[in-house]
Design an enzyme around this catalytic site. Structure first.
Site, PDB file in Angstrom:
ATOM      1  N   CYS A  23      -2.405   9.473   2.575  1.00 26.42           N
ATOM      2  CA  CYS A  23      -1.908   8.953   1.290  1.00 26.42           C
ATOM      3  C   CYS A  23      -2.854   9.281   0.135  1.00 26.42           C
ATOM      4  O   CYS A  23      -2.409   9.452  -0.995  1.00 26.42           O
ATOM      5  CB  CYS A  23      -1.703   7.454   1.378  1.00 26.42           C
ATOM      6  SG  CYS A  23      -3.169   6.567   1.923  1.00 26.42           S
ATOM      7  N   GLU A  27       0.886  -1.175   0.000  1.00 20.01           N
ATOM      8  CA  GLU A  27       0.000   0.000   0.000  1.00 20.01           C
ATOM      9  C   GLU A  27       0.918   1.218   0.000  1.00 20.01           C
ATOM     10  O   GLU A  27       1.464   1.588   1.036  1.00 20.01           O
ATOM     11  CB  GLU A  27      -0.898  -0.003   1.250  1.00 20.01           C
ATOM     12  CG  GLU A  27      -1.865  -1.172   1.332  1.00 20.01           C
ATOM     13  CD  GLU A  27      -3.040  -1.047   0.365  1.00 20.01           C
ATOM     14  OE1 GLU A  27      -3.134  -0.022  -0.349  1.00 20.01           O
ATOM     15  OE2 GLU A  27      -3.864  -1.966   0.327  1.00 20.01           O
TER      16      GLU A  27
HETATM   17  P1  NAD Z   1       8.066   4.895   4.999  1.00 24.27           P
HETATM   18  O1  NAD Z   1       8.067   4.096   3.757  1.00 24.27           O
HETATM   19  O2  NAD Z   1       9.184   5.813   5.275  1.00 24.27           O
HETATM   20  O3  NAD Z   1       7.988   3.928   6.287  1.00 24.27           O
HETATM   21  C1  NAD Z   1       7.004   2.924   6.432  1.00 24.27           C
HETATM   22  C2  NAD Z   1       7.553   1.812   7.319  1.00 24.27           C
HETATM   23  O4  NAD Z   1       8.690   1.238   6.692  1.00 24.27           O
HETATM   24  C3  NAD Z   1       7.989   2.257   8.707  1.00 24.27           C
HETATM   25  O5  NAD Z   1       7.552   1.300   9.641  1.00 24.27           O
HETATM   26  C4  NAD Z   1       9.505   2.287   8.609  1.00 24.27           C
HETATM   27  O6  NAD Z   1      10.148   1.962   9.817  1.00 24.27           O
HETATM   28  C5  NAD Z   1       9.795   1.230   7.566  1.00 24.27           C
HETATM   29  N1  NAD Z   1      10.992   1.548   6.763  1.00 24.27           N
HETATM   30  C6  NAD Z   1      11.453   2.783   6.407  1.00 24.27           C
HETATM   31  N2  NAD Z   1      12.550   2.679   5.625  1.00 24.27           N
HETATM   32  C7  NAD Z   1      12.796   1.346   5.494  1.00 24.27           C
HETATM   33  C8  NAD Z   1      13.791   0.600   4.801  1.00 24.27           C
HETATM   34  N3  NAD Z   1      14.764   1.189   4.099  1.00 24.27           N
HETATM   35  N4  NAD Z   1      13.730  -0.747   4.868  1.00 24.27           N
HETATM   36  C9  NAD Z   1      12.751  -1.369   5.553  1.00 24.27           C
HETATM   37  N5  NAD Z   1      11.795  -0.710   6.242  1.00 24.27           N
HETATM   38  C10 NAD Z   1      11.807   0.633   6.218  1.00 24.27           C
HETATM   39  O7  NAD Z   1       6.654   5.630   4.989  1.00 24.27           O
HETATM   40  P2  NAD Z   1       6.107   6.697   6.017  1.00 24.27           P
HETATM   41  O8  NAD Z   1       6.936   7.936   5.873  1.00 24.27           O
HETATM   42  O9  NAD Z   1       5.978   6.102   7.364  1.00 24.27           O
HETATM   43  O10 NAD Z   1       4.637   6.950   5.445  1.00 24.27           O
HETATM   44  C11 NAD Z   1       4.363   7.849   4.436  1.00 24.27           C
HETATM   45  C12 NAD Z   1       4.199   7.173   3.108  1.00 24.27           C
HETATM   46  O11 NAD Z   1       3.276   6.104   3.198  1.00 24.27           O
HETATM   47  C13 NAD Z   1       3.611   8.102   2.045  1.00 24.27           C
HETATM   48  O12 NAD Z   1       4.247   7.867   0.819  1.00 24.27           O
HETATM   49  C14 NAD Z   1       2.156   7.674   1.966  1.00 24.27           C
HETATM   50  O13 NAD Z   1       1.517   7.974   0.755  1.00 24.27           O
HETATM   51  C15 NAD Z   1       2.272   6.222   2.190  1.00 24.27           C
HETATM   52  N6  NAD Z   1       1.019   5.678   2.691  1.00 24.27           N
HETATM   53  C16 NAD Z   1       0.291   4.855   1.896  1.00 24.27           C
HETATM   54  C17 NAD Z   1      -0.923   4.381   2.362  1.00 24.27           C
HETATM   55  C18 NAD Z   1      -1.775   3.467   1.541  1.00 24.27           C
HETATM   56  O14 NAD Z   1      -2.710   2.890   2.091  1.00 24.27           O
HETATM   57  N7  NAD Z   1      -1.520   3.289   0.269  1.00 24.27           N
HETATM   58  C19 NAD Z   1      -1.375   4.746   3.610  1.00 24.27           C
HETATM   59  C20 NAD Z   1      -0.586   5.586   4.382  1.00 24.27           C
HETATM   60  C21 NAD Z   1       0.613   6.045   3.925  1.00 24.27           C
END
Ligand code: NAD
Length: 474
Positions: free
Chosen positions: A250, A216
């Site tokens: 998002c 997602e």
């Molecule tokens: P992110 O991708 O930075 O982090 C998400 C999760 O991944 C966190 O738990 C983090 O610890 C982990 N993570 C971060 N970097 C990582 C890596 N290199 N390797 C493994 N794990 C890692 O996202 P965010 O900043 O927490 O959230 C914002 C983003 O999420 C936006 O792009 C938003 O659009 C998206 N989002 C999508 C939905 C959806 O349902 N499609 C919903 C909410 C947010």
């Protein structure tokens, strides 16, 4: 003297869940339902704890915690409890003539041990929502909530210990490193919500064990308004959908493309509605009890850099209130005349900046949307059915909503998810159940003569006639 057992390593935790998952697949549906009911009771009994945790993380208003963090999870739970018998029942499949005498069905078996990695925006909803589908489908899970919302993550860990056995749901707190260690383990399914960049990392890691994934992800969700749109309703709905959660949603409208003939009137109405909804008719101040903060200092700096870049390149910015680094407070900012080379056209805004651009040619609007990565959501505001259909038919997106925004997420029966860059797979309700299930085909053959015998060698002339008929008719 008593000695405390050392905490389990991630591998040990995973092994424990893996052993239990073998048992879970043979449990009756009543055990899954009990877990879902226990979670439901916990949510009702702990509403204040959830409100306090999310509020502590980014000052999310209490009622908004109720509506956008707790209610969506309750709604998932209620639907799963009401429909689980139906969802989990094997589906009989009709046999074509060539399979006469055999019986076929699809069974829905648990995938096994799953990993749920969650983001910081909607930190409770987006962690517990997938968990409902995961448990409804008969799996167990390790959850990795976001390190950016520590109060909510700590509460989710407490929830897991208070509601579930340790080999049903285990919560592992931590940041990127912990997430990467988890991704090294051979999970049966990975449900990831977060950015597109990290989605790639997750998919690459999953490929090492060929784990299935639901991704997602994010992206820029365009919003198109034509000159027939009901502008009062449009402005009110966009004001809410964009600035809810301080724009950190998002599926929030990322930018607006509006018919030049109605741009000025729309901008006036939009500002009025933002002030009405979030500022009691005034500019949005830090005292507003209806407006969230940005979740992290990084978010604050990133958004201010995007704003500064656009202004420096000649955009006009209209802030509807102050900005305060110490408080991570940023009032809504409407931007017009943003030049094409501004950074905010290149990345998902994910905050309270809203660029509004006018158009005179519908074809150019569609081609502009299609030039970018496929969006998670697309919004059309128009009273013209032909225009609505033109935009829907000629673009692609994970979801779309006509004459409203964001609402498609909460519809209990609609699949939610992206397409390519904005995500892979669908979630919510029945679609979430399917994401966490292996759809196993089962074919039972009858005894004695069976249709396929006709195709067994030796390949005689007589058989050629049968094959000719097969290719032509069956
Ligand atoms: P992110 O991708 O930075 O982090 C998400 C999760 O991944 C966190 O738990 C983090 O610890 C982990 N993570 C971060 N970097 C990582 C890596 N290199 N390797 C493994 N794990 C890692 O996202 P965010 O900043 O927490 O959230 C914002 C983003 O999420 C936006 O792009 C938003 O659009 C998206 N989002 C999508 C939905 C959806 O349902 N499609 C919903 C909410 C947010």
């Amino acid at each position: 003297m008593t000695s405390l057992a050392p905490p389990l390593t991630l591998q040990e935790t995973f092994n424990r869940l893996k052993v239990r998952s073998g048992v879970l697949r043979n449990e009756p549906l009543s055990s899954r339902k009990k877990r879902l009911r226990d979670l439901e009771s916990w949510l009702h009994a702990n509403r204040e704890r959830i409100r306090a945790a999310v509020h502590a993380d980014y000052r999310k208003p209490f009622l908004e915690v109720d509506t956008s963090e707790i209610y969506p999870v309750l709604s998932e739970l209620r639907l799963a409890l009401a429909r689980l018998n139906q969802w989990a029942a094997p589906v009989k499949i009709d046999a074509p003539l060539s399979y006469l005498g055999s019986r076929a069905e699809v069974r829905f078996e648990p995938k096994g041990t799953c990993l749920i990695i969650a983001p910081w925006n909607f930190p409770f909803n987006l962690t517990l929502g997938p968990l409902v589908s995961c448990l409804a489908a008969g799996n167990n899970a390790i959850i990795k909530p976001s390190e950016m919302t520590p109060h909510t993550s700590a509460l989710i860990k407490e929830l897991a210990t208070e509601v579930f056995e340790a080999d049903i749901v285990s919560v592992v707190e931590g940041g990127v490193e912990v997430s990467q260690q988890l991704l090294d383990l051979p999970f049966d399914h990975i449900f990831f919500t977060g950015s597109t960049a990290v989605g790639r990392v997750v998919m690459e890691a999953a490929s090492r064990h060929l784990a299935s994934v639901t991704l997602e992800l994010g992206g820029k969700s365009p919003t198109v308004i034509d000159k027939t749109a009901r502008l009062e309703d449009t402005a009110r709905r966009i004001a809410f959908g964009k600035f809810l959660n301080n724009g950190q949603t998002c599926i929030a409208p990322d930018y607006i493309l509006i018919d030049a003939a109605v741009r000025e009137r729309f901008l006036t109405l939009l500002k009025k509605e933002i002030r009405n909804i979030f500022g009691d008719g005034q500019d949005i101040s830090e005292q507003s009890a209806s407006y969230s903060r940005l979740a992290t200092p990084k978010q604050y700096h990133r958004l201010n850099a995007l704003l500064a870049d656009a202004v420096q390149r000649g955009a006009h910015a209209d802030p509807l209130g102050p900005s305060n680094e110490k408080e991570r407070f940023m009032a809504p900012v409407i931007l017009t005349d943003v030049p094409p080379d501004a950074q905010l056209w290149q990345e998902e805004i994910f905050g309270p900046l809203l660029p509004v651009e006018s158009y005179t040619d519908t074809a150019a609007v569609i081609s502009r949307i299609n030039k970018g990565p496929k969006p998670l959501a697309l919004y059309v505001f128009s009273q013209d059915r032909a225009f609505q259909e033109q935009v829907l038919q000629q673009t692609t997106s994970g979801s779309a909503c006509v004459n409203d925004c964001v609402l498609q997420f909460t519809h209990p029966h609609l699949p939610f998810g992206g397409v390519n860059h904005s995500g892979i797979g669908k979630s919510h309700g029945h679609h979430g159940f399917l994401a966490f299930s292996n759809e196993k085909s089962v074919l039972r053959q009858k005894n004695g003569f069976a249709g396929p015998y006709l195709l067994y060698p030796p390949y005689t002339k007589g058989m050629k006639k049968i094959v000719d008929a097969l290719l032509k008719w069956f």
